[in-house]
Design an enzyme around this catalytic site. Structure first.
Site, PDB file in Angstrom:
ATOM      1  N   HIS A  19       0.441 -71.184 -51.291  1.00  0.00           N
ATOM      2  CA  HIS A  19      -0.263 -70.541 -50.170  1.00  0.00           C
ATOM      3  C   HIS A  19      -0.720 -71.622 -49.203  1.00  0.00           C
ATOM      4  CE1 HIS A  19      -2.776 -67.755 -47.952  1.00  0.00           C
ATOM      5  NE2 HIS A  19      -3.693 -68.718 -47.930  1.00  0.00           N
ATOM      6  N   ASP A  72      -9.707 -55.945 -50.280  1.00  0.00           N
ATOM      7  CA  ASP A  72      -9.726 -57.092 -49.354  1.00  0.00           C
ATOM      8  C   ASP A  72      -9.611 -56.596 -47.913  1.00  0.00           C
ATOM      9  OD1 ASP A  72      -9.591 -59.936 -48.575  1.00  0.00           O
ATOM     10  OD2 ASP A  72      -7.594 -59.362 -47.912  1.00  0.00           O
ATOM     11  N   ARG A  84     -15.895 -58.035 -42.341  1.00  0.00           N
ATOM     12  CA  ARG A  84     -16.209 -59.461 -42.101  1.00  0.00           C
ATOM     13  C   ARG A  84     -15.958 -59.821 -40.647  1.00  0.00           C
ATOM     14  NH1 ARG A  84     -12.649 -62.552 -46.205  1.00  0.00           N
ATOM     15  NH2 ARG A  84     -13.510 -64.389 -45.182  1.00  0.00           N
ATOM     16  N   SER A 143     -10.621 -63.590 -51.093  1.00  0.00           N
ATOM     17  CA  SER A 143      -9.653 -62.902 -50.235  1.00  0.00           C
ATOM     18  C   SER A 143      -8.249 -63.500 -50.424  1.00  0.00           C
ATOM     19  CB  SER A 143     -10.117 -63.029 -48.775  1.00  0.00           C
ATOM     20  OG  SER A 143      -9.142 -62.566 -47.894  1.00  0.00           O
ATOM     21  N   LYS A 173      -5.006 -61.702 -53.195  1.00  0.00           N
ATOM     22  CA  LYS A 173      -3.712 -61.231 -52.689  1.00  0.00           C
ATOM     23  C   LYS A 173      -2.541 -62.014 -53.290  1.00  0.00           C
ATOM     24  CE  LYS A 173      -5.287 -61.764 -48.620  1.00  0.00           C
ATOM     25  NZ  LYS A 173      -5.851 -61.846 -47.288  1.00  0.00           N
TER      26      LYS A 173
HETATM   27  N1  URA Z   1      -7.040 -65.768 -45.073  1.00  0.00           N
HETATM   28  C1  URA Z   1      -7.299 -64.715 -45.877  1.00  0.00           C
HETATM   29  O1  URA Z   1      -6.402 -64.091 -46.432  1.00  0.00           O
HETATM   30  N2  URA Z   1      -8.582 -64.371 -46.073  1.00  0.00           N
HETATM   31  C2  URA Z   1      -9.605 -65.021 -45.506  1.00  0.00           C
HETATM   32  O2  URA Z   1     -10.727 -64.648 -45.742  1.00  0.00           O
HETATM   33  C3  URA Z   1      -9.319 -66.107 -44.656  1.00  0.00           C
HETATM   34  C4  URA Z   1      -8.016 -66.462 -44.459  1.00  0.00           C
END
Ligand code: URA
Length: 399
Positions: A81, A160, A167, A182, A186
């Site tokens: 990631h 999320d 947020r 977050s 994922k």
């Molecule tokens: N990328 C994400 O997937 N979540 C965040 O909170 C910030 C960047």
């Protein structure tokens, strides 16, 4: 219960698995009001979360929707990631590279927002490539090809999506525990054994300073490992774009060049570093042996490996060096903004991106140039050209 959970967060009382899973389940069920979600996020933002709490939040969010598993496929299952950068097409190269070396790569990726591009937008610049395949199709591709790159569908970590929307509205995006949960929630849905994180630092990155990037990397690594996935992170430079191409189809073309053994050195070096396989990975890239895996993956997703959508009515202009000298800066943020103005990126999640627009940055920091030499090629379809030209010109400092 919700008022008690909120009071605990407000008063800094450490919560356990039951409270955090309970809150996430209640959010999913729709029994927490938007005001309560906003307050909960604001308390996390200001009072923080312990690593143990962040692990529970990550796991609860991961399990809030569909999870994938591969019991009949031999691993290891591995993914990468990146926190997002300008010209960052590493995933397009690394997934087939790993697969060609025997790893299994079930890669779930996102779309770009703002100046950082998203892997899905790049893949959708390939004619026919589908980023919405169902789990049985993904299973088949993973078994037969060794890697897939697909989108995070609405049933993946749905909490999320709910928390992220609030947020955005409540200025609670830049909280390390919330970002950690977050990002990891994922990724962990894909049944990973191992995750490598590329935490970008510099003008074109989400984290602008090394200290902020290190704090995020530390949190991601601690929480990922505690959640049962072997996780490591490296901090990498995003003060200038990665590679030469910035823009969706242009970046796909550069990924193919790299898989053919002729990639730009900074991109090749980063792919090799993130692969964790050292010179074996470099030799594999140079030999072109990962390219057939890329082609198989693209075909399995319905795409045509020979056809990007770059042509789509774009024209080209050149930006020339105003003076001779050494390139002192090639500012990633400025170049990213230019690509964004041309239509390569999106402001809101629902916006469409243009597959063909973008830039090729031909002069990088440390290069010597002479007056009149081409610094960058700009591919445009008429939108935002004046602003983009101005941004590119101001991104280069020659001294
Ligand atoms: N990328 C994400 O997937 N979540 C965040 O909170 C910030 C960047």
């Amino acid at each position: 219960m919700i008022d008690i959970w909120l009071e605990q967060r407000r008063d800094g009382v450490e919560q356990g698995e039951a409270e955090i899973f309970g809150f996430v389940r209640a959010v999913l069920a729709g029994s927490v009001s938007p005001a309560q979600i906003g307050a909960w996020l604001a308390f996390v933002m200001t009072r923080g979360m312990t690593p143990a709490e962040t692990v529970f939040l990550t796991q609860a969010m991961t399990q809030s929707g569909t999870t994938l598993s591969w019991p009949d496929i031999e691993g290891p299952f591995i993914d990468k990631h990146s926190t997002g950068g300008v010209g960052d097409k590493v995933s397009l190269v690394l997934a087939p590279l790993w697969a060609s070396l025997g790893k299994r790569v079930p890669m779930l990726s996102g779309r770009g927002l703002g100046i950082t591009g998203g892997t899905l937008d790049k893949l959708e610049a390939i004619r026919g490539y589908r980023t919405d395949l169902a789990p049985p199709q993904l299973h088949k591709i993973l078994a037969e090809v060794g890697c897939f790159i697909t989108g995070q569908t609405p049933d993946i970590a749905p909490v999320d999506r709910i928390l992220y929307a609030t947020r955005n509205e409540t200025s609670t995006v830049p909280s390390i525990p919330l970002i950690t949960a977050s990002i990891l929630s994922k990724k962990l849905v894909a049944g990973l054994d191992c995750l490598i994180l590329d935490v970008k630092v510099g003008s074109g990155a989400f984290m602008k300073t090394a200290a902020a990037a290190q704090a995020l990397a530390d949190s991601l690594v601690e929480v990922g490992n505690s959640a049962g996935c072997q996780t490591s992170a490296i901090l990498t430079d995003m003060s200038q774009p990665l590679g030469i191409a910035v823009g969706n189809a242009l970046e796909v073309e550069e990924a193919i060049t790299t898989l053919s053994g002729s990639g730009p050195p900074d991109l090749v070096n980063l792919v090799v570093q993130l692969s964790g396989l050292g010179e074996v990975a470099r030799a594999q890239l140079q030999s072109g042996a990962a390219l057939p895996v890329w082609q198989q993956m693209v075909r399995a997703h319905g795409g045509d490996p020979e056809a990007t959508l770059r042509g789509s009515g774009c024209k080209q202009i050149e930006i020339l060096a105003p003076a001779s000298g050494c390139i002192l800066t090639c500012d990633a943020e400025g170049i990213g903004r230019a690509a964004f103005r041309l239509g390569a990126g999106r402001q809101r999640a629902a916006d469409k991106v243009h597959p063909g627009v973008g830039l090729r940055v031909l002069a990088k920091v440390g290069h010597e140039v002479v007056a009149g030499q081409v610094l960058a090629e700009v591919f445009h379809c008429g939108n935002g050209l004046d602003e983009a030209r101005d941004l590119v010109e101001r991104s280069f400092q020659i001294g």
